[in-house]
Design an enzyme around this catalytic site. Structure first.
Site, PDB file in Angstrom:
ATOM      1  N   THR A 367       0.848  -1.198   0.000  1.00  0.00           N
ATOM      2  CA  THR A 367       0.000   0.000   0.000  1.00  0.00           C
ATOM      3  C   THR A 367       0.874   1.234   0.000  1.00  0.00           C
ATOM      4  O   THR A 367       2.023   1.191   0.427  1.00  0.00           O
ATOM      5  CB  THR A 367      -0.906  -0.005   1.259  1.00  0.00           C
ATOM      6  OG1 THR A 367      -1.634  -1.221   1.264  1.00  0.00           O
ATOM      7  CG2 THR A 367      -1.885   1.149   1.280  1.00  0.00           C
ATOM      8  N   GLY A 460      -0.079   0.135   5.677  1.00  0.00           N
ATOM      9  CA  GLY A 460       0.249  -0.775   6.780  1.00  0.00           C
ATOM     10  C   GLY A 460      -0.915  -1.611   7.284  1.00  0.00           C
ATOM     11  O   GLY A 460      -0.981  -1.900   8.489  1.00  0.00           O
TER      12      GLY A 460
HETATM   13  O1  DON Z   1      -7.300  -2.230   2.135  1.00  0.00           O
HETATM   14  C1  DON Z   1      -6.664  -2.662   3.086  1.00  0.00           C
HETATM   15  O2  DON Z   1      -6.982  -2.465   4.246  1.00  0.00           O
HETATM   16  C2  DON Z   1      -5.408  -3.477   2.847  1.00  0.00           C
HETATM   17  N1  DON Z   1      -5.460  -4.091   1.561  1.00  0.00           N
HETATM   18  C3  DON Z   1      -4.220  -2.592   3.008  1.00  0.00           C
HETATM   19  C4  DON Z   1      -2.922  -3.332   2.925  1.00  0.00           C
HETATM   20  C5  DON Z   1      -1.747  -2.529   3.327  1.00  0.00           C
HETATM   21  O3  DON Z   1      -1.866  -1.442   3.829  1.00  0.00           O
HETATM   22  C6  DON Z   1      -0.423  -3.139   3.106  1.00  0.00           C
HETATM   23  N2  DON Z   1       0.628  -2.409   3.737  1.00  0.00           N
HETATM   24  N3  DON Z   1       1.357  -1.577   3.426  1.00  0.00           N
END
Ligand code: DON
Length: 556
Positions: A367, A460
């Site tokens: 992300t 995150g």
């Molecule tokens: O949408 C979400 O909550 C997750 N797919 C987010 C994943 C994420 O933040 C990965 N980390 N950096």
């Protein structure tokens, strides 16, 4: 104690933490616009577009495309995201370009799959991507420059190449045996690059060019769409051309609340982020948070208790708002906030069952967040994701697009936590066309007198919510500047698992005090990455979280 002495103390304490965490950049200052992202080339792309006369939307789109090129572990055209936008006059908008489940999805598809990792790796993990269409829509509705001007920096970076920075090198190294295939898919070479190496993404450059010249149509029709569908199906997926052609971003009503007189404009479902954030801020509002308490066990305990309630509510009630009724009014009501406040016991925590009925519960990854504030006062907070680091590992080979594994954000198997340890209910079950519940929390705050903005968000997983929350408190209550606000240690609790996470640099005394209150404390050295801008349109400062090596860029 005198307020200034307190503030000096917290500043000193913060600087010690910043030193321990590694070099935190000083906050970047500008009087003409600012972009803070997870990658300095992304921030620069956005700031260059601002300098060329673009507005905050032009800048955020340029930066998102650019970060998608240079930070492929964390975002790109194969993913999706959310944007919260505040026009200079105060009108707020939300664009949801989150992935959706392919039309052939079924609720039990992962229970029936022989591979227990099917919701994370391979074609079945892939949701219908929304990123390209979403960014184009954002630009066409609120941008000022031409699409070609906005896409140019990303095309240039992909075509002419860029230097691999330590975060990407580390992510590739962590991919272990999978790294050569990733290097092949990303850079057309099986040699895995190291930090400092120069790489190109020539196929992706052509894809972004086609995206620009066709105003997005090339992604949903024709060779790029065929490339995506063929690759996903060859990897065992169920995506169809029809899924791509019928995908559309959605306007959502922003979730709006207040905190100590500031107006908080944040992300509604299908993100849980805004609702959890507003509930916790509401609960904290009855307490005077003193800057000298910024890293105390008492403060962490108070935060943890509010988070346990809010995350239990998330797990029980939240999912795609177009499919399930989420009782948001009730969850954010004064009665609910009061009930959580009254439940607080400074001397102890309770077992998980106390906070929510475990309803059939049925590391940083993929992300990135971008904050932008322009000289007219227009602000955009945009978070985009492919989900975990390098996501499904499925590449559309001709177009250089790495596809998301957002299907793991659903409750793929009842009772089994997802990659981020999150549990949920039937409300977040897989269904054709459904959007999986997210934690992404792009947020904009406006000061009580209307003059200042805080533009903030994080990457995150579920840590996004707690990190965004603490960064806001750091600025509003503890009066930290953006660099301190994003750098100092943080805590996190998501109710299930019943663990209180704290930064590795947290004092052993604090940890011992938390354990005495009944918490099971777990230290972590890397939580999440926050991007924050604070200021007025003609006087702003911004910072990128040093944990991920990002760097803000102000217009000179
Ligand atoms: O949408 C979400 O909550 C997750 N797919 C987010 C994943 C994420 O933040 C990965 N980390 N950096």
């Amino acid at each position: 104690m005198d307020m200034r002495v307190k503030q000096r103390r917290v500043r000193l304490l913060s600087l010690v933490f910043v030193f321990l965490l590694g070099a935190a950049p000083p906050p970047e200052q500008s009087s003409a616009g600012m972009v803070a992202s997870d990658h300095q080339l992304g921030s620069k792309a956005g700031a260059d577009v601002l300098a060329a006369g673009g507005n905050a939307v032009d800048a955020v789109v340029a930066a998102a495309l650019a970060v998608g090129v240079v930070q492929p572990a964390g975002s790109g055209l194969g993913g999706g995201g959310f944007a919260v936008l505040l026009k200079s006059g105060g009108e707020a908008h939300v664009l949801d370009f989150r992935e959706v489940a392919p039309s052939a999805s079924t609720q039990d598809m992962y229970q029936r799959a022989s591979d227990p990792k099917a919701s994370r790796i391979g074609g079945l993990a892939v949701g219908v991507p929304g990123e390209g269409i979403g960014l184009i829509e954002l630009h066409s509705r609120w941008g000022r420059l031409s699409l070609d001007e906005v896409t140019a920096p990303a095309i240039e970076l992909a075509r002419d190449g860029f230097v691999v920075e330590p975060h990407l090198a580390k992510a590739l190294k962590n991919a272990g045996e999978g790294a050569p295939a990733l290097a092949q898919g990303l850079f057309g070479s099986s040699r895995v690059p190291k930090a400092g190496d120069h790489v190109r993404r020539t196929r992706l450059a052509k894809t972004i060019e086609a995206l620009s010249s066709s105003a997005g149509k090339a992604l949903v029709n024709g060779t790029i769409a065929n490339d995506i569908v063929t690759a996903v199906r060859a990897a065992g997926g169920i995506l169809t051309l029809e899924d791509l052609a019928t995908y559309s971003p959605k306007d959502r009503a922003p979730l709006v609340g207040t905190y100590r007189g500031w107006r908080v404009v944040t992300m509604p479902p299908p993100s849980s982020g805004g609702a959890v954030l507003l509930q916790v801020l509401g609960v904290l509002e009855s307490t005077d948070l003193n800057s000298e308490d910024a890293h105390s066990a008492a403060y962490y305990h108070r935060l943890a208790e509010a988070m346990k309630h809010a995350f239990a509510d998330r797990a029980r009630w939240m999912g795609d708002p177009d499919r399930v009724d989420i009782p948001l009014d009730q969850l954010l009501s004064a009665q609910r906030v009061l009930a959580v406040q009254q439940d607080f016991d400074p001397s102890r925590t309770y077992d998980s069952d106390h906070y929510g009925i475990p309803v059939d519960p049925g590391s940083d990854g993929g992300t990135q967040h971008i904050s932008v504030l322009d000289a007219d006062g227009m602000a955009v907070a945009l978070t985009t994701t492919i989900n975990t680091s390098f996501a499904s590992r499925v590449f559309a080979p001709k177009s250089g697009i790495l596809l998301n594994n957002e299907m793991d954000d659903f409750v793929a198997r009842p009772g089994v936590p997802n990659h981020y340890g999150l549990v949920g209910s039937e409300a977040n079950a897989v269904a054709p066309g459904a959007r999986p519940l997210s934690s992404m929390s792009p947020t904009i705050l406006v000061s009580p007198d209307g003059s200042e903005r805080i533009v903030v968000g994080a990457s995150g997983g579920p840590f996004i919510i707690s990190s965004t929350l603490q960064a806001i408190i750091n600025v509003v209550d503890f009066k930290m500047d953006p660099a301190e606000a994003v750098s100092v240690p943080r805590m996190h609790h998501q109710w299930a698992p019943d663990l209180l996470f704290v930064d590795t640099h947290t004092s052993p005394d604090t940890i011992a005090a938390l354990e005495l209150l009944g918490h099971t404390v777990k230290t972590m050295d890397f939580f999440s990455s926050v991007q924050l801008i604070h200021g007025e349109p003609n006087r702003m400062s911004g910072a990128s979280d040093p944990r991920k090596g990002g760097w803000p860029a102000g217009v000179r």
